[in-house]
Scaffold this motif. Sequence first.
Motif, short mmCIF file in Angstrom:
data_model
loop_
_atom_site.label_atom_id
_atom_site.label_comp_id
_atom_site.label_asym_id
_atom_site.label_seq_id
_atom_site.Cartn_x
_atom_site.Cartn_y
_atom_site.Cartn_z
N UNK A 368 0.80 -1.22 0.00
CA UNK A 368 0.00 0.00 0.00
C UNK A 368 0.83 1.26 0.00
N UNK A 369 2.00 1.22 -0.67
CA UNK A 369 2.90 2.36 -0.71
C UNK A 369 3.34 2.57 -2.17
N UNK A 370 2.52 3.27 -2.98
CA UNK A 370 2.82 3.40 -4.41
C UNK A 370 4.18 4.03 -4.67
N UNK A 371 4.90 3.46 -5.64
CA UNK A 371 6.26 3.93 -5.92
C UNK A 371 6.29 5.39 -6.35
N UNK A 372 5.22 5.86 -7.01
CA UNK A 372 5.20 7.26 -7.44
C UNK A 372 5.30 8.23 -6.29
N UNK A 373 4.87 7.78 -5.09
CA UNK A 373 4.95 8.63 -3.91
C UNK A 373 6.14 8.32 -3.04
N UNK A 374 6.53 7.04 -2.98
CA UNK A 374 7.59 6.63 -2.05
C UNK A 374 8.96 6.49 -2.69
N UNK A 375 8.99 6.24 -4.00
CA UNK A 375 10.27 6.09 -4.70
C UNK A 375 10.14 6.68 -6.10
N UNK A 377 12.00 8.20 -8.07
CA UNK A 377 13.12 8.08 -9.00
C UNK A 377 13.35 6.65 -9.47
N UNK A 378 12.53 5.71 -9.02
CA UNK A 378 12.68 4.33 -9.47
C UNK A 378 12.26 4.21 -10.94
N UNK A 379 12.71 3.15 -11.59
CA UNK A 379 12.41 2.98 -13.00
C UNK A 379 10.92 2.93 -13.30
N UNK A 380 10.13 2.09 -12.64
CA UNK A 380 8.69 2.06 -12.91
C UNK A 380 8.01 3.40 -12.62
N UNK A 381 8.40 4.08 -11.54
CA UNK A 381 7.78 5.37 -11.22
C UNK A 381 8.06 6.40 -12.31
N UNK A 382 9.29 6.40 -12.85
CA UNK A 382 9.61 7.33 -13.93
C UNK A 382 8.79 7.01 -15.18
N UNK A 383 8.58 5.72 -15.45
CA UNK A 383 7.79 5.34 -16.63
C UNK A 383 6.34 5.80 -16.49
#
Length: 400
Positions: A368-375, A377-383
């Motif tokens: 329950x911690x979406x990468x767009x908010x928590x990470x 700069x990660x690859x999936x979040x940037x995509x």
Amino acid sequence: MNTSRLPDRDALLAQLEGVIDPRSGKGLVSAGLVQGLSVRAGRAGFMMEVAPGLLELYEPLRAQAEAVLRQTPGVEQAQVVLTNAEGHGAPPPQPAQRTAKAALDPLAEPPLAPGVTRVRRGARLAADPQATPSPPPDALRPAHVRRVIAVASGKGGVGKSTVSVSLAAAFAGLGLRVGLLDADVYGPSAPRMLGVDGDPEYHPEKKLIPLEAWGIKVMSIGFMVDEGAPMIWRGPMASSAVRQMMHEVAWGFEEEPLDVLIVDMPPGTGDIQLTLIQKMKLDGVVIVTTPQEIALIDARRAASMFQKTATPILGLIENMAYFADPATGTPIPIFGQGGGAIEAERLGVPMLGQIPIDVALRQACDDGRPLGATAPDSGPARAFRQAAEMLRTRLGLARG
């Protein structure tokens, strides 16, 4: 919330049976008006479905049922959701009879048994009100919502909900006011993926107030039922619940409208999808698929459904595009390669992103911690951020 005591289900049903339905004279349970009773620690609720035009008559009964629930030991919070039932529609037309001329034709196919009709590939089985490429006349955006984007797929298991949640988080990261409607009533996943739980409350204007997490307003049937409990609902009841979440939720206000509402569609092309298309004005749809041909076949069906209602297809996201070898980083196309790009070209729409199979993305959804908010700069979040930027530009949404 009291987490130490679970309300007794039998006691709740007994109390509700004491509330009398004004039309049938029976208790609510006997009258079949207690649908999907959810019992959690300290709270209880259910849906009450009535015939069209009877909402005003049954509103006092809804309030009475809530009061009865609150008076039952172990219940601190109670909620009864009142919805309209949807008609089942007219019976299908009878098969056409063979003409006398066809019956005498020596080249005609042999006659069929009584009551049997021959179905040919590509035949239209019945009159389809969605066959003409034009927007449904009754479709409306929810009040104070600027844009509505549906995220759809023709089949389950391609990561549509992961894409919906990740796009919502990406839009929030761009400074937009974002909402997420989890319309997959048979498999709601937004509460778990966003790490939010609770009971939606009513606004003074008699609209449900969505819950909030990570800068996203969220509404899901998952807030009203126990996680893992089967939704044993027929199509009309499921469609009724979706209609309520569309237009009876305070998504935005005049002084603070919602910039974009993401609708996580259920898989397939059935009752709920048609209800959404007919009742909610969509500014566009994002199709989610994997590179695998079996997924692309169903993605084409979903695309065709939206094309028949003149709903713009904003682009395609290829999920599970590849897996990066942990040792070398070399992409390994587990589900094939290039299928999404070819399909996007065939549809004449942009490829919004290719999302890899990523352990961190899977873990973020489970936690329950979406990468767009928590990470971010990660690859999936940037995509996903790149996809959100493309959609923002196409829909004319300004940065908040």
